[in-house]
Design an enzyme around this catalytic site. Structure first.
Site, PDB file in Angstrom:
ATOM      1  N   SER A 123       0.840  -1.191   0.000  1.00 49.63           N
ATOM      2  CA  SER A 123       0.000   0.000   0.000  1.00 49.63           C
ATOM      3  C   SER A 123       0.876   1.241   0.000  1.00 49.63           C
ATOM      4  CB  SER A 123      -0.849  -0.024   1.273  1.00 49.63           C
ATOM      5  OG  SER A 123      -1.393   1.238   1.531  1.00 49.63           O
ATOM      6  N   THR A 125       0.534   3.427   1.875  1.00 49.54           N
ATOM      7  CA  THR A 125       0.656   3.783   3.288  1.00 49.54           C
ATOM      8  C   THR A 125       2.081   3.532   3.808  1.00 49.54           C
ATOM      9  OG1 THR A 125      -0.507   3.608   5.393  1.00 49.54           O
ATOM     10  CG2 THR A 125      -0.114   1.560   4.280  1.00 49.54           C
ATOM     11  N   TYR A 148      -1.713  -0.919  11.062  1.00 52.66           N
ATOM     12  CA  TYR A 148      -1.955  -1.544   9.752  1.00 52.66           C
ATOM     13  C   TYR A 148      -0.822  -1.188   8.790  1.00 52.66           C
ATOM     14  CZ  TYR A 148      -3.681  -1.846   4.958  1.00 52.66           C
ATOM     15  OH  TYR A 148      -3.781  -2.091   3.611  1.00 52.66           O
ATOM     16  N   LYS A 152       2.300  -3.497   6.744  1.00 51.59           N
ATOM     17  CA  LYS A 152       2.677  -3.501   5.316  1.00 51.59           C
ATOM     18  C   LYS A 152       4.181  -3.261   5.184  1.00 51.59           C
ATOM     19  CE  LYS A 152      -1.247  -4.433   3.546  1.00 51.59           C
ATOM     20  NZ  LYS A 152      -1.475  -5.770   3.051  1.00 51.59           N
ATOM     21  N   TYR A 176      -0.516  -0.208  -3.735  1.00 51.03           N
ATOM     22  CA  TYR A 176      -1.736   0.376  -4.292  1.00 51.03           C
ATOM     23  C   TYR A 176      -1.964   1.757  -3.699  1.00 51.03           C
ATOM     24  CZ  TYR A 176      -2.867  -4.704  -4.300  1.00 51.03           C
ATOM     25  OH  TYR A 176      -2.846  -6.063  -4.388  1.00 51.03           O
ATOM     26  N   ASP A 297      -5.100  11.228   8.860  1.00 47.68           N
ATOM     27  CA  ASP A 297      -5.215  11.421   7.404  1.00 47.68           C
ATOM     28  C   ASP A 297      -4.030  12.219   6.876  1.00 47.68           C
ATOM     29  OD1 ASP A 297      -7.343  10.123   6.296  1.00 47.68           O
ATOM     30  OD2 ASP A 297      -8.766  11.771   6.549  1.00 47.68           O
TER      31      ASP A 297
HETATM   32  P1  NAD Z   1     -10.658  -7.476   1.923  1.00 47.78           P
HETATM   33  O1  NAD Z   1     -10.799  -7.445   3.398  1.00 47.78           O
HETATM   34  O2  NAD Z   1     -11.866  -7.285   1.097  1.00 47.78           O
HETATM   35  O3  NAD Z   1      -9.948  -8.841   1.467  1.00 47.78           O
HETATM   36  C1  NAD Z   1      -9.005  -9.511   2.244  1.00 47.78           C
HETATM   37  C2  NAD Z   1      -9.468 -10.960   2.368  1.00 47.78           C
HETATM   38  O4  NAD Z   1      -8.512 -11.688   3.135  1.00 47.78           O
HETATM   39  C3  NAD Z   1     -10.806 -11.082   3.086  1.00 47.78           C
HETATM   40  O5  NAD Z   1     -11.707 -11.812   2.271  1.00 47.78           O
HETATM   41  C4  NAD Z   1     -10.485 -11.828   4.388  1.00 47.78           C
HETATM   42  O6  NAD Z   1     -11.537 -12.682   4.779  1.00 47.78           O
HETATM   43  C5  NAD Z   1      -9.201 -12.564   4.028  1.00 47.78           C
HETATM   44  N1  NAD Z   1      -8.304 -12.819   5.157  1.00 47.78           N
HETATM   45  C6  NAD Z   1      -7.851 -11.937   6.072  1.00 47.78           C
HETATM   46  N2  NAD Z   1      -7.037 -12.551   6.953  1.00 47.78           N
HETATM   47  C7  NAD Z   1      -6.952 -13.862   6.565  1.00 47.78           C
HETATM   48  C8  NAD Z   1      -6.267 -15.004   7.069  1.00 47.78           C
HETATM   49  N3  NAD Z   1      -5.520 -14.931   8.165  1.00 47.78           N
HETATM   50  N4  NAD Z   1      -6.399 -16.178   6.424  1.00 47.78           N
HETATM   51  C9  NAD Z   1      -7.174 -16.271   5.304  1.00 47.78           C
HETATM   52  N5  NAD Z   1      -7.855 -15.224   4.795  1.00 47.78           N
HETATM   53  C10 NAD Z   1      -7.752 -14.031   5.417  1.00 47.78           C
HETATM   54  O7  NAD Z   1      -9.541  -6.397   1.537  1.00 47.78           O
HETATM   55  P2  NAD Z   1      -9.123  -5.838   0.110  1.00 47.78           P
HETATM   56  O8  NAD Z   1      -9.547  -4.425   0.005  1.00 47.78           O
HETATM   57  O9  NAD Z   1      -9.515  -6.809  -0.951  1.00 47.78           O
HETATM   58  O10 NAD Z   1      -7.549  -5.831   0.289  1.00 47.78           O
HETATM   59  C11 NAD Z   1      -6.733  -6.890  -0.194  1.00 47.78           C
HETATM   60  C12 NAD Z   1      -5.288  -6.556   0.144  1.00 47.78           C
HETATM   61  O11 NAD Z   1      -4.925  -5.300  -0.424  1.00 47.78           O
HETATM   62  C13 NAD Z   1      -5.010  -6.438   1.640  1.00 47.78           C
HETATM   63  O12 NAD Z   1      -3.734  -6.970   1.898  1.00 47.78           O
HETATM   64  C14 NAD Z   1      -5.020  -4.941   1.873  1.00 47.78           C
HETATM   65  O13 NAD Z   1      -4.244  -4.580   2.988  1.00 47.78           O
HETATM   66  C15 NAD Z   1      -4.384  -4.444   0.580  1.00 47.78           C
HETATM   67  N6  NAD Z   1      -4.718  -3.050   0.274  1.00 47.78           N
HETATM   68  C16 NAD Z   1      -6.037  -2.687   0.180  1.00 47.78           C
HETATM   69  C17 NAD Z   1      -6.348  -1.346  -0.088  1.00 47.78           C
HETATM   70  C18 NAD Z   1      -7.781  -0.907  -0.186  1.00 47.78           C
HETATM   71  O14 NAD Z   1      -8.030   0.298  -0.090  1.00 47.78           O
HETATM   72  N7  NAD Z   1      -8.753  -1.805  -0.382  1.00 47.78           N
HETATM   73  C19 NAD Z   1      -5.332  -0.410  -0.276  1.00 47.78           C
HETATM   74  C20 NAD Z   1      -4.005  -0.832  -0.190  1.00 47.78           C
HETATM   75  C21 NAD Z   1      -3.706  -2.159   0.096  1.00 47.78           C
HETATM   76  N1  UFG Z   2     -13.001  10.669   3.549  1.00 42.45           N
HETATM   77  C1  UFG Z   2     -14.007  11.546   3.906  1.00 42.45           C
HETATM   78  N2  UFG Z   2     -15.120  11.016   4.467  1.00 42.45           N
HETATM   79  C2  UFG Z   2     -15.304   9.686   4.681  1.00 42.45           C
HETATM   80  C3  UFG Z   2     -14.259   8.793   4.301  1.00 42.45           C
HETATM   81  C4  UFG Z   2     -13.119   9.336   3.746  1.00 42.45           C
HETATM   82  O1  UFG Z   2     -13.882  12.759   3.740  1.00 42.45           O
HETATM   83  O2  UFG Z   2     -16.349   9.283   5.216  1.00 42.45           O
HETATM   84  C5  UFG Z   2     -11.794  11.224   2.930  1.00 42.45           C
HETATM   85  C6  UFG Z   2     -10.531  10.967   3.720  1.00 42.45           C
HETATM   86  O3  UFG Z   2     -10.306  11.991   4.645  1.00 42.45           O
HETATM   87  C7  UFG Z   2      -9.480  10.929   2.616  1.00 42.45           C
HETATM   88  C8  UFG Z   2     -10.236  10.380   1.398  1.00 42.45           C
HETATM   89  O4  UFG Z   2     -11.610  10.565   1.689  1.00 42.45           O
HETATM   90  O5  UFG Z   2      -9.081  12.219   2.327  1.00 42.45           O
HETATM   91  C9  UFG Z   2      -9.957   8.923   1.150  1.00 42.45           C
HETATM   92  O6  UFG Z   2     -10.187   8.218   2.361  1.00 42.45           O
HETATM   93  P1  UFG Z   2     -10.263   6.631   2.414  1.00 42.45           P
HETATM   94  O7  UFG Z   2     -10.569   6.257   3.830  1.00 42.45           O
HETATM   95  O8  UFG Z   2     -11.180   6.120   1.360  1.00 42.45           O
HETATM   96  O9  UFG Z   2      -8.811   6.196   1.995  1.00 42.45           O
HETATM   97  P2  UFG Z   2      -7.398   6.519   2.659  1.00 42.45           P
HETATM   98  O10 UFG Z   2      -6.603   7.233   1.624  1.00 42.45           O
HETATM   99  O11 UFG Z   2      -7.530   7.163   3.968  1.00 42.45           O
HETATM  100  O12 UFG Z   2      -6.820   5.061   2.923  1.00 42.45           O
HETATM  101  C10 UFG Z   2      -7.002   3.979   1.991  1.00 42.45           C
HETATM  102  C11 UFG Z   2      -7.089   2.659   2.747  1.00 42.45           C
HETATM  103  C12 UFG Z   2      -5.779   2.345   3.414  1.00 42.45           C
HETATM  104  C13 UFG Z   2      -4.688   2.361   2.397  1.00 42.45           C
HETATM  105  C14 UFG Z   2      -4.674   3.685   1.657  1.00 42.45           C
HETATM  106  C15 UFG Z   2      -3.685   3.642   0.542  1.00 42.45           C
HETATM  107  O13 UFG Z   2      -8.100   2.741   3.734  1.00 42.45           O
HETATM  108  O14 UFG Z   2      -5.848   1.049   3.936  1.00 42.45           O
HETATM  109  O15 UFG Z   2      -5.958   3.940   1.087  1.00 42.45           O
HETATM  110  O16 UFG Z   2      -3.935   2.567  -0.296  1.00 42.45           O
HETATM  111  F1  UFG Z   2      -3.502   2.191   3.006  1.00 42.45           F
END
Ligand code: NAD
Ligand code: UFG
Length: 336
Positions: A123, A125, A148, A152, A176, A297
């Site tokens: 991420s 992050t 979290y 990562k 991502y 944030d």
């Molecule tokens: P998600 O929660 O929808 O998917 C993760 C899946 O992993 C879930 O279905 C959960 O049940 C499964 N899981 C968690 N722990 C497990 C374990 N110990 N054993 C087996 N299964 C397990 O999340 P997502 O948005 O699809 O994210 C996928 C990956 O991408 C994650 O590693 C997340 O940290 C990373 N990521 C997501 C975002 C985002 O904004 N969605 C951004 C950056 C990185």
């Molecule tokens: N935001 C609002 N109102 C809300 C939710 C979000 O104003 O109800 C704003 C936040 O302040 C931020 C933007 O919308 O400025 C995006 O917020 P998100 O929570 O959707 O996403 P973040 O960028 O905070 O974080 C996300 C994931 C993290 C990941 C990061 C980078 O939650 O896990 O993207 O991939 F690490």
């Protein structure tokens, strides 16, 4: 080619499973269903018109992972999504995050067939707060804003150790930016089990009437309109980046390789701009108020994307309007 997709019933994993199958790969899914429903499996099977191999197991439990790899020894590639991802929950319960996310990574690396190409869900992050935008991959790990984020960073360190270890290890860590949107069928999408923390699922739930109002977290940042800036990437673009990453790892001759790629559009969009784009794209009104800043944030984060283009030949194709339309289509279908 058989690809193991951990967390394959989650938001990103399920879209990547579809792309893998559409690109001719066989897929084995692991998920413990901690943040998804098993109904995603039947939806995927409906979309691909065939059965998928699914193992319900917890990757943080060593013995379950050991038994899994004894059963499936002929895996050609691994994409590791499984993790807990709620930033807020990780602050309240950090040990749960360290236990789940780090042990899952360690167990897979310990028991997977050696030399299997490995793609990791990282991420942006990992960079922490960065003043210079767009963010390049050479930016070092910053101070993690949450446990979290720390998991990562540590997973990337674990991969680095394996790379410098005694086994050959070929891996790409994909950092991502903000994944949004859904598959065009509207059958799979982002479906958080609890109240959404992220902007898009919260926004679409407000528009459909499940929630009253969207709070914009602060309009006094040093940005064009005072709201935070992010890089929103369509989930189908993100899915394609995984296919290209695997293909690249299959192609290269090096037996020992690790690299880090930003996966974003390179375009910084403010929260207010995003709302305007959503309203224009869908014709729907978003009920919002301006609230206080959300602790933790960051003001701005958008990607420098040249490296992904150069290394794996990938760049985003979809517009933000199309991503937001797909998210809205998915939200509407959730009422069916
Ligand atoms: P998600 O929660 O929808 O998917 C993760 C899946 O992993 C879930 O279905 C959960 O049940 C499964 N899981 C968690 N722990 C497990 C374990 N110990 N054993 C087996 N299964 C397990 O999340 P997502 O948005 O699809 O994210 C996928 C990956 O991408 C994650 O590693 C997340 O940290 C990373 N990521 C997501 C975002 C985002 O904004 N969605 C951004 C950056 C990185
Ligand atoms: N935001 C609002 N109102 C809300 C939710 C979000 O104003 O109800 C704003 C936040 O302040 C931020 C933007 O919308 O400025 C995006 O917020 P998100 O929570 O959707 O996403 P973040 O960028 O905070 O974080 C996300 C994931 C993290 C990941 C990061 C980078 O939650 O896990 O993207 O991939 F690490």
């Amino acid at each position: 080619m058989k690809i193991l997709v951990t967390g394959g019933l989650g938001y990103i994993g399920s879209h990547v499973v579809l792309s893998l199958v559409n690109n001719g790969y066989k897929v084995i899914i692991i998920d413990n269903l901690s943040n998804c429903g098993v109904s995603v499996l039947s939806k995927l099977e409906k979309l691909i018109n065939s059965k998928l191999i699914f193992e319900k197991l917890d990757l943080s439990i060593k013995n379950q992972v050991k038994l899994f790899f004894e059963k499936y020894s002929n895996i050609n590639g691994i994409i590791h999504f499984a993790a807990l991802k709620s930033v807020g929950e990780s602050v309240i319960n950090p040990l749960k995050y360290f236990d789940n996310n780090l042990n899952s990574m360690l167990n897979i690396i310990e028991y997977m067939p050696k030399e299997t190409p490995f793609v990791f869900s990282s991420s942006c992050t990992v960079y922490g707060t960065v003043n210079k935008q767009p963010i390049t991959e050479s930016t070092p790990h910053g101070i993690a804003e949450s446990p979290y984020g720390k998991t990562k960073q540590l997973c990337e360190k674990i991969m680095e150790k394996e790379f410098h270890g005694i086994n050959n290890f070929k891996a790409l860590s994909l950092r991502y930016f903000n994944p949004v949107g859904a598959h065009s069928s509207g059958l799979i999408g982002e479906n958080p089990k609890n109240i959404p923390e992220n902007l898009i699922p919260y926004l679409t739930q407000v528009v459909i009437g499940k929630r009253d109002v969207l709070t914009i977290y602060g309009d006094d940042y040093d940005t064009k309109d005072g709201t935070c800036i992010r890089d929103y990437i369509h989930i189908m673009d993100l899915a394609e980046a995984h296919i290209k990453s695997l293909e690249y790892l299959f192609r290269i001759k090096d037996k020992n390789y690790i690299d880090y790629l930003n996966i974003g559009t390179g375009i910084g969009v403010s929260v207010l701009e995003l709302i305007q784009t959503f309203e224009k794209a869908t014709g729907m009104k978003v009920n919002y108020i301006i609230g206080k800043r959300r602790p933790g944030d960051i003001e701005k984060a958008y990607a420098e994307t040249k490296k992904a283009k150069k290394i794996i030949g990938w760049e985003s194709k979809y517009s933000l309007s199309s991503a937001l339309n797909s998210a809205w289509n998915w939200e509407k279908k959730s009422l069916d």
